[in-house]
Motif scaffolding. Structure first.
Motif, PDB file in Angstrom:
ATOM      1  N   PHE A  78      -9.222   0.499  -5.699  1.00 63.68           N
ATOM      2  CA  PHE A  78      -8.666  -0.249  -4.575  1.00 63.68           C
ATOM      3  C   PHE A  78      -8.909  -1.755  -4.728  1.00 63.68           C
ATOM      4  N   ALA A 101      -2.536  -6.399   2.965  1.00 63.28           N
ATOM      5  CA  ALA A 101      -2.689  -4.944   3.127  1.00 63.28           C
ATOM      6  C   ALA A 101      -1.344  -4.235   2.944  1.00 63.28           C
ATOM      7  N   LYS A 105       0.201  -1.545  -0.097  1.00 60.46           N
ATOM      8  CA  LYS A 105       0.656  -0.277   0.480  1.00 60.46           C
ATOM      9  C   LYS A 105      -0.418   0.438   1.300  1.00 60.46           C
ATOM     10  N   ARG A 106      -1.230  -0.356   1.973  1.00 56.45           N
ATOM     11  CA  ARG A 106      -2.266   0.182   2.876  1.00 56.45           C
ATOM     12  C   ARG A 106      -2.279  -0.669   4.150  1.00 56.45           C
ATOM     13  N   LYS A 108      -2.818  -0.272   7.198  1.00 62.38           N
ATOM     14  CA  LYS A 108      -3.876  -0.093   8.197  1.00 62.38           C
ATOM     15  C   LYS A 108      -5.257  -0.443   7.653  1.00 62.38           C
ATOM     16  N   ALA A 109      -5.325  -0.848   6.399  1.00 65.37           N
ATOM     17  CA  ALA A 109      -6.617  -1.115   5.752  1.00 65.37           C
ATOM     18  C   ALA A 109      -6.926  -2.608   5.676  1.00 65.37           C
TER      19      ALA A 109
END
Length: 158
Positions: A78, A101, A105-106, A108-109
């Motif tokens: 990551f 983020a 492709k994340r 919510k991270a």
């Protein structure tokens, strides 16, 4: 991986550059956890560190917008995704943590992205300073917010 480190003075502060015989591995604003070694100026590590220092000086003088250095960074899958994406932020542009983020492709991270950004081992060369808060504020930077502000000002921002 054996690496060595040299202390280098720049126009905006002291950095520490670490290298192996093949790669620049770390660029930190404070002492990194690596032993200092007295280098013969002809060793591969010293040559790479001097090349990195020269390119950083050119960047800080406004003469360089991209770096051409062999780099290697250790981290989680990551973290490496985030650091690779940082390299895609063009000179003179910023994005916020939410946008970063989404790019990895994340969506919510955001906090995890911020954490990975903060652990970037190759300051300046992997331009984590180009990531700002959603409202435009300059949030944390390993070298301090004043250095982040100076780097963004250099790039025609802030």
């Amino acid at each position: 991986m054996n690496e060595v480190q040299m202390k280098c003075e720049t126009t905006i502060g002291t950095i520490f550059i670490s290298a192996t015989s093949d790669y620049i591995t770390r660029i930190f604003w404070t002492k990194a956890p690596v032993s200092f070694v007295s280098l013969d100026s002809r060793t591969k590590e010293a040559i790479l560190i001097k090349k990195a220092k020269k390119q950083i000086d050119e960047y800080l003088a406004g003469k360089r917008k991209e770096f051409d250095l062999p780099i290697f960074y250790e981290g989680t899958t990551f973290q490496k995704e985030v650091w690779r994406e940082l390299c895609n932020i063009p000179y003179g542009k910023t994005i916020n943590y939410s946008e970063l983020a989404i790019k990895v492709k994340r969506p919510k991270a955001v906090r995890a992205v911020g954490s990975a950004n903060g652990k970037n081992p190759l300051s300046i060369v992997v331009p984590c300073h180009r990531v700002i808060g959603k409202s435009g504020e300059l949030s944390g930077y390993a070298g301090g917010v004043k250095i982040k502000e100076a780097l963004l000002k250099l790039e025609g921002l802030k």
